[in-house]
Design a protein around this motif. Sequence first.
Motif, PDB file in Angstrom:
ATOM      1  N   UNK A   1       0.834  -1.211   0.000  1.00 56.19           N
ATOM      2  CA  UNK A   1       0.000   0.000   0.000  1.00 56.19           C
ATOM      3  C   UNK A   1       0.863   1.253   0.000  1.00 56.19           C
ATOM      4  N   UNK A   2       0.359   2.291  -0.651  1.00 65.51           N
ATOM      5  CA  UNK A   2       0.997   3.605  -0.599  1.00 65.51           C
ATOM      6  C   UNK A   2       0.367   4.424   0.526  1.00 65.51           C
ATOM      7  N   UNK A   3       0.934   5.554   0.794  1.00 66.12           N
ATOM      8  CA  UNK A   3       0.366   6.440   1.825  1.00 66.12           C
ATOM      9  C   UNK A   3      -1.027   6.912   1.423  1.00 66.12           C
ATOM     10  N   UNK A   4      -1.225   7.118   0.118  1.00 63.76           N
ATOM     11  CA  UNK A   4      -2.530   7.586  -0.359  1.00 63.76           C
ATOM     12  C   UNK A   4      -3.593   6.502  -0.210  1.00 63.76           C
ATOM     13  N   UNK A   5      -3.183   5.251  -0.314  1.00 62.59           N
ATOM     14  CA  UNK A   5      -4.152   4.154  -0.233  1.00 62.59           C
ATOM     15  C   UNK A   5      -4.837   4.080   1.122  1.00 62.59           C
ATOM     16  N   UNK A   6      -4.233   4.655   2.144  1.00 64.52           N
ATOM     17  CA  UNK A   6      -4.776   4.559   3.495  1.00 64.52           C
ATOM     18  C   UNK A   6      -5.745   5.692   3.837  1.00 64.52           C
ATOM     19  N   UNK A   7      -6.000   6.570   2.880  1.00 63.94           N
ATOM     20  CA  UNK A   7      -6.947   7.656   3.135  1.00 63.94           C
ATOM     21  C   UNK A   7      -8.355   7.076   3.316  1.00 63.94           C
ATOM     22  N   UNK A   8      -9.154   7.744   4.155  1.00 59.30           N
ATOM     23  CA  UNK A   8     -10.489   7.240   4.494  1.00 59.30           C
ATOM     24  C   UNK A   8     -11.558   8.276   4.172  1.00 59.30           C
ATOM     25  N   UNK A   9     -12.778   7.793   4.004  1.00 60.56           N
ATOM     26  CA  UNK A   9     -13.892   8.692   3.699  1.00 60.56           C
ATOM     27  C   UNK A   9     -14.510   9.214   4.997  1.00 60.56           C
ATOM     28  N   UNK A  10     -15.644   9.877   4.856  1.00 66.65           N
ATOM     29  CA  UNK A  10     -16.291  10.480   6.023  1.00 66.65           C
ATOM     30  C   UNK A  10     -16.798   9.448   7.019  1.00 66.65           C
ATOM     31  N   UNK A  11     -16.969   8.210   6.559  1.00 59.68           N
ATOM     32  CA  UNK A  11     -17.425   7.141   7.443  1.00 59.68           C
ATOM     33  C   UNK A  11     -16.266   6.336   8.019  1.00 59.68           C
TER      34      UNK A  11
END
Length: 446
Positions: free
Chosen positions: A108-118
Motif C-alpha cells: 500500500x501507498x500512503x494515499x491508499x490509506x486515506x479514508x472517507x467520512x465514514x
Amino acid sequence: MATAASTSAAAAVLASRLLRRSPCLLRRLSLSRALPAALSSSSRSLAPLARHPLGRRSRMGHTAAAAAAAGPALGLTKPNAVEPPQITFSAKDIEFSEWKGDILAVAVTEKDLSKDSDSKFENAVLKKLDSQLSGLLSEAAAEEDFTGKAGQSVVLRLAGQGFKRVGLIGLGQNAPSTAAASRGLGESVASVAKSAQASSAAIVIASPSGIQEEFKLTAAAAIASGTVLGLYEDNRYKSESKKVHLKQVDIIGLGSGPEVDQKLKYATDLSSGVIFGRELVNSPANVLTPAVLAEEASKIASTYSDVFTATILDVEKCKELKMGSYLAVAAASSNPPHFIHLCYKPTNGNVKRKLAIVGKGLTFDSGGYNIKTGPGCSIELMKFDMGGSAAVFGAAKALGQIKPPGVEVHFIVAACENMISGTGMRPGDIVTASNGKTIEVCFSNT
C-alpha cells in the motif's frame, strides 16, 4: 641504543620467520645464502611461535562435487552445506480474497490509506479486505500507527479465513515504478514471510493502476528477484541457522500467462547467480583458494555441459605461455595459481556476437595487510579481493540456466594469492602461542 649483537640477533629472527613463511620471496631477493648461520643461532627464539601448515582445502560448503574430491583440510574452518532458497513463483489474475495460503501481503501507498467520512478506506482493495475482516484491518493500522511509509509493515494473525495472516507493506508515496523499488517490495515480503515462518505467500498491490501497463512484467520479475535475495542468508559459517520455509509465492494482479511465467523464471535464474557470487565472495581465503575457485569453474562447465566448456591452466602451462607477470604475483604463495577460461556457446551454434568478461581472482592479498587495529583497518576484508571473479562466475551460472541464443561469452579469471609483501602469514596457517593455545589465521567476516 641497541648493540650490534642484539641488532644482528633480531635480524636473524626476522629473517628466519621470513624464510619459513615466504621462501620463494627470499630466493628472489638473494637472501637465502646469508641465512644458515643465523638460523641455527636463533632457533630457540622461534619456539613460542611455531607454524603448522595443515595442507590445502579443496572444497566449499555449497559445492557437493568439490566436496567429494576434497583433499586435506586447510586450517580449522569447515563450511556447512546450505541450500539456497527454492521458491516457485506464479503470476495469477484471481480475486485476492479467494486466495488460500499462509500470508497475504498487500502493498500500500500512503494515499491508499486515506479514508472517507465514514472512516472507511477509499481504496477498493483495502475497503473490500477490511469489510471481509470486519474492520480489523483499519483498527490494526490505526493502533500500529501504520501510514504506508516505505519500510513499514504490520502483520495480523487471522482465524476463519482462507489465509492465516494478512500483512500490510508500506510503499511510500507511490507504487513501484522502477525495478529497484519492486525488488525492495520483494525483500519486504521475504522479511514478513520469514518472521511468520510462512511456506506460501501472495503479493497484491492495492493500487495496480499506479503501475504502468508496460512496466508490470518487469515489476513482477523484480518482485520475485527481491523475494529470493531477501530470503537468502549465508549461514555456511554459523553453528546454527534458521530454516527457510517459504516455497510458493503467487503474484496477483500484474498479469498472467506464458510471457510472465518466463520472466519470473528468468528472475529466479538470475538470482541464483547472484547468490552464487555472494557465496564465493563471502568465503574466507582459507576455504576459497585458487584451486577451489578453479573447481567452482569446472563445476559450472560440467553442470551446464551443453553450453559451457572450461580450460584451466596450471603453473607449467602458464610458464610455457610466458605469463611471467601473473606468475610473479603468485610466486611467494604455497597455493599455486590457476588461470581459468570458461566459454559459453549457444546450443544451436548460431553466434552473432562475442563478449568477454574478465574478473579479478585474487583470493587473498597480503599486500593489503594491516596488522594494526582501528578505523580503516581492512584485514578482515582481504577475501573480497576476488569479488570480480565472483561476479564473473555468478554471471556464468545464470547464463548456464538462461541459455540466451546468438551470443558467445568468454569468462576469464586469473586466480592466485598475492603473498609478495606483508607479514608472510597466510590464511589457514596455525600459530602456536607461548601459552600452548593455537590460533588459525582466518580473516572471515561472515
